[in-house]
Design a protein around this motif. Structure first.
Motif, PDB file in Angstrom:
ATOM      1  N   GLU A   4      58.863  10.321  18.712  1.00 31.95           N
ATOM      2  CA  GLU A   4      58.595  11.049  19.962  1.00 31.95           C
ATOM      3  C   GLU A   4      59.089  10.294  21.203  1.00 31.95           C
ATOM      4  O   GLU A   4      59.171  10.867  22.294  1.00 31.95           O
ATOM      5  CB  GLU A   4      57.100  11.385  20.101  1.00 31.95           C
ATOM      6  CG  GLU A   4      56.161  10.206  20.241  1.00 31.95           C
ATOM      7  CD  GLU A   4      55.781   9.541  18.910  1.00 31.95           C
ATOM      8  OE1 GLU A   4      56.429   9.820  17.883  1.00 31.95           O
ATOM      9  OE2 GLU A   4      54.841   8.720  18.917  1.00 31.95           O
ATOM     10  N   MET A   5      59.441   8.987  21.029  1.00 31.51           N
ATOM     11  CA  MET A   5      59.919   8.205  22.186  1.00 31.51           C
ATOM     12  C   MET A   5      61.452   8.141  22.224  1.00 31.51           C
ATOM     13  O   MET A   5      62.034   7.627  23.182  1.00 31.51           O
ATOM     14  CB  MET A   5      59.391   6.765  22.110  1.00 31.51           C
ATOM     15  CG  MET A   5      57.902   6.609  22.086  1.00 31.51           C
ATOM     16  SD  MET A   5      57.137   7.060  23.631  1.00 31.51           S
ATOM     17  CE  MET A   5      57.824   5.837  24.735  1.00 31.51           C
ATOM     18  N   ARG A   6      62.081   8.635  21.155  1.00 33.77           N
ATOM     19  CA  ARG A   6      63.528   8.442  21.011  1.00 33.77           C
ATOM     20  C   ARG A   6      64.334   9.036  22.160  1.00 33.77           C
ATOM     21  O   ARG A   6      65.287   8.445  22.653  1.00 33.77           O
ATOM     22  CB  ARG A   6      63.981   9.085  19.693  1.00 33.77           C
ATOM     23  CG  ARG A   6      64.594   8.129  18.772  1.00 33.77           C
ATOM     24  CD  ARG A   6      64.744   8.616  17.370  1.00 33.77           C
ATOM     25  NE  ARG A   6      64.205   7.593  16.508  1.00 33.77           N
ATOM     26  CZ  ARG A   6      64.752   6.397  16.309  1.00 33.77           C
ATOM     27  NH1 ARG A   6      65.882   6.093  16.872  1.00 33.77           N
ATOM     28  NH2 ARG A   6      64.166   5.512  15.537  1.00 33.77           N
ATOM     29  N   SER A   7      63.915  10.230  22.590  1.00 30.75           N
ATOM     30  CA  SER A   7      64.738  10.918  23.595  1.00 30.75           C
ATOM     31  C   SER A   7      64.712  10.179  24.941  1.00 30.75           C
ATOM     32  O   SER A   7      65.617  10.342  25.755  1.00 30.75           O
ATOM     33  CB  SER A   7      64.261  12.355  23.776  1.00 30.75           C
ATOM     34  OG  SER A   7      62.928  12.331  24.221  1.00 30.75           O
ATOM     35  N   SER A   8      63.705   9.343  25.144  1.00 28.35           N
ATOM     36  CA  SER A   8      63.628   8.664  26.452  1.00 28.35           C
ATOM     37  C   SER A   8      64.154   7.228  26.388  1.00 28.35           C
ATOM     38  O   SER A   8      64.286   6.573  27.416  1.00 28.35           O
ATOM     39  CB  SER A   8      62.183   8.645  26.952  1.00 28.35           C
ATOM     40  OG  SER A   8      61.427   7.760  26.165  1.00 28.35           O
ATOM     41  N   ALA A   9      64.454   6.745  25.165  1.00 25.10           N
ATOM     42  CA  ALA A   9      64.800   5.319  25.036  1.00 25.10           C
ATOM     43  C   ALA A   9      66.310   5.091  25.062  1.00 25.10           C
ATOM     44  O   ALA A   9      67.093   5.998  24.791  1.00 25.10           O
ATOM     45  CB  ALA A   9      64.216   4.761  23.747  1.00 25.10           C
ATOM     46  N   SER A  10      66.701   3.857  25.392  1.00 26.47           N
ATOM     47  CA  SER A  10      68.110   3.458  25.337  1.00 26.47           C
ATOM     48  C   SER A  10      68.291   2.448  24.215  1.00 26.47           C
ATOM     49  O   SER A  10      67.338   1.802  23.801  1.00 26.47           O
ATOM     50  CB  SER A  10      68.545   2.791  26.632  1.00 26.47           C
ATOM     51  OG  SER A  10      68.351   3.632  27.706  1.00 26.47           O
ATOM     52  N   ARG A  11      69.534   2.289  23.793  1.00 28.53           N
ATOM     53  CA  ARG A  11      69.819   1.311  22.748  1.00 28.53           C
ATOM     54  C   ARG A  11      69.613  -0.112  23.260  1.00 28.53           C
ATOM     55  O   ARG A  11      69.457  -0.332  24.468  1.00 28.53           O
ATOM     56  CB  ARG A  11      71.251   1.476  22.302  1.00 28.53           C
ATOM     57  CG  ARG A  11      72.227   1.092  23.397  1.00 28.53           C
ATOM     58  CD  ARG A  11      73.601   1.343  22.933  1.00 28.53           C
ATOM     59  NE  ARG A  11      74.587   0.850  23.865  1.00 28.53           N
ATOM     60  CZ  ARG A  11      75.877   0.930  23.617  1.00 28.53           C
ATOM     61  NH1 ARG A  11      76.303   1.475  22.509  1.00 28.53           N
ATOM     62  NH2 ARG A  11      76.733   0.468  24.482  1.00 28.53           N
ATOM     63  N   PRO A  49      63.823   8.731  32.990  1.00 31.89           N
ATOM     64  CA  PRO A  49      63.034   8.825  34.219  1.00 31.89           C
ATOM     65  C   PRO A  49      61.537   9.017  33.987  1.00 31.89           C
ATOM     66  O   PRO A  49      60.735   8.547  34.784  1.00 31.89           O
ATOM     67  CB  PRO A  49      63.645  10.039  34.938  1.00 31.89           C
ATOM     68  CG  PRO A  49      64.466  10.757  33.931  1.00 31.89           C
ATOM     69  CD  PRO A  49      64.852   9.769  32.891  1.00 31.89           C
ATOM     70  N   GLU A  50      61.151   9.675  32.874  1.00 37.51           N
ATOM     71  CA  GLU A  50      59.707   9.904  32.678  1.00 37.51           C
ATOM     72  C   GLU A  50      58.996   8.578  32.450  1.00 37.51           C
ATOM     73  O   GLU A  50      57.939   8.307  33.039  1.00 37.51           O
ATOM     74  CB  GLU A  50      59.433  10.829  31.483  1.00 37.51           C
ATOM     75  CG  GLU A  50      60.049  12.216  31.576  1.00 37.51           C
ATOM     76  CD  GLU A  50      61.524  12.229  31.202  1.00 37.51           C
ATOM     77  OE1 GLU A  50      62.006  11.238  30.600  1.00 37.51           O
ATOM     78  OE2 GLU A  50      62.201  13.226  31.539  1.00 37.51           O
ATOM     79  N   VAL A  51      59.581   7.740  31.574  1.00 37.62           N
ATOM     80  CA  VAL A  51      58.943   6.444  31.298  1.00 37.62           C
ATOM     81  C   VAL A  51      58.996   5.570  32.555  1.00 37.62           C
ATOM     82  O   VAL A  51      58.003   4.908  32.909  1.00 37.62           O
ATOM     83  CB  VAL A  51      59.606   5.729  30.092  1.00 37.62           C
ATOM     84  CG1 VAL A  51      58.978   4.359  29.870  1.00 37.62           C
ATOM     85  CG2 VAL A  51      59.480   6.579  28.834  1.00 37.62           C
ATOM     86  N   LEU A  52      60.132   5.608  33.259  1.00 44.28           N
ATOM     87  CA  LEU A  52      60.225   4.798  34.480  1.00 44.28           C
ATOM     88  C   LEU A  52      59.166   5.229  35.497  1.00 44.28           C
ATOM     89  O   LEU A  52      58.512   4.387  36.119  1.00 44.28           O
ATOM     90  CB  LEU A  52      61.631   4.909  35.096  1.00 44.28           C
ATOM     91  CG  LEU A  52      61.847   4.114  36.381  1.00 44.28           C
ATOM     92  CD1 LEU A  52      61.594   2.610  36.181  1.00 44.28           C
ATOM     93  CD2 LEU A  52      63.253   4.317  36.939  1.00 44.28           C
TER      94      LEU A  52
END
Ligand SMILES: C[S@@+](CC[C@H](N)C(=O)[O-])C[C@H]1O[C@@H](n2cnc3c(N)ncnc32)[C@H](O)[C@@H]1O
Length: 260
Positions: free
Chosen positions: A88-95, A200-203
């Motif tokens: 569920e966190m994948r779409s907001s994360a970067s490599r 942006p959501e996590v930020l």
């Protein structure tokens, strides 16, 4: 001149005022400052040899110099698909990829702050390249928050290596396994660092936590944003002011002014 930032061509959405010649000069200057003349020349020769497909001097590529000298495993790129992070966190994360510790040191030193009065936090700290760089300064504490368990485990090994080599000047050096937006900051002055770790959501979640957790802190709070894809959130925030663009806008430095 106005360019789209193309250092790696991986961040095409980030527009930066950028002059290729000035960028090369800045990179050269920072390498000379922190790496010294001989290692900079060897690194440049190694790059030239690699471009000419000559299999010589390849152990002197800049990233290999770092590994050889520090003994820390921070290099390489780990694509998002290969990171062990919750679905569920994948779409907001970067490599994962490590930032330049020389750029970091240059940006940090230009703040001209007394590090011993601050805690340092890297949100999305990966294998700990910037934790290792920050720990060389006398921060009260250096903390990384990392979502991937594997990256966090590598960071723990790197932290042990730093301690064994007696390279830690900070009061403490830790990596925490978890989501950046869930980390509670102790109510003391902070230097915050983010390298394009999440969307942006996590930020926004991180910024909300900073506001809530550090509401009673009277000293300035600094936010060093590397590859600032979502800089508008900070620019539009009522709390932070933009202090500078560093490295042609590849970094942005924000500060929450001190309170009377
Ligand atoms: C580009 S790397 C930055 C590594 C390090 N900060 C540096 O500058 O060298 C981004 C890291 O953020 C992590 N990450 C992504 N989303 C996160 C989240 N919500 N909370 C904590 N870490 C996250 C990724 O797993 C990845 O290791």
């Amino acid at each position: 001149m106005r360019f789209v930032f193309t250092k790696t061509a991986r961040y095409p959405g980030l527009e930066v005022e950028h002059n290729q010649f000035r960028r090369s000069l800045r990179t050269l200057f920072v390498n000379l400052k922190y790496r010294g003349l001989n290692r900079t020349i060897l690194g440049l020769l190694a790059i030239a040899c690699a471009k000419a497909r000559l299999p010589i001097l390849q152990d002197y590529r800049f990233y290999k110099q770092n590994l050889r000298e520090s003994g820390l495993d921070t290099e390489g790129i780990v694509e998002l698909d290969d990171l062990d992070i919750p679905e569920e966190m994948r779409s907001s994360a970067s490599r994962y990829e490590a930032a330049s510790d020389y750029e970091f040191r240059d940006v940090l030193e230009k703040l001209h702050i007394d590090c011993s009065a601050y805690n340092f936090v890297d949100y999305g700290s990966g294998k700990g390249a910037i934790l290792a760089a920050a720990a060389r300064y006398p921060f009260q504490s250096v903390t990384g928050v990392e979502l991937s368990g594997e990256m966090h485990q590598t960071a723990l090994r790197n932290i042990e290596e730093m301690k064994q080599q007696d390279k830690v000047r900070a009061g403490s050096l830790i990596s925490i396994h978890g989501d950046a937006a869930s980390y509670t900051l102790p109510p003391v002055p902070h230097v915050i660092y983010v390298f394009n770790a999440f969307g942006p959501e996590v930020l926004q979640g991180v910024l909300d936590r900073i506001s809530a957790d550090l509401v009673d802190v009277r000293e300035p709070i600094y936010f060093l944003y590397n590859n600032p894809m979502h800089h508008k959130l900070l620019e539009e925030s009522a709390e932070f002011d933009k202090l500078s663009n560093a490295f042609g806008g590849k970094w942005m430095v924000f500060a929450r002014p001190g309170k009377r």
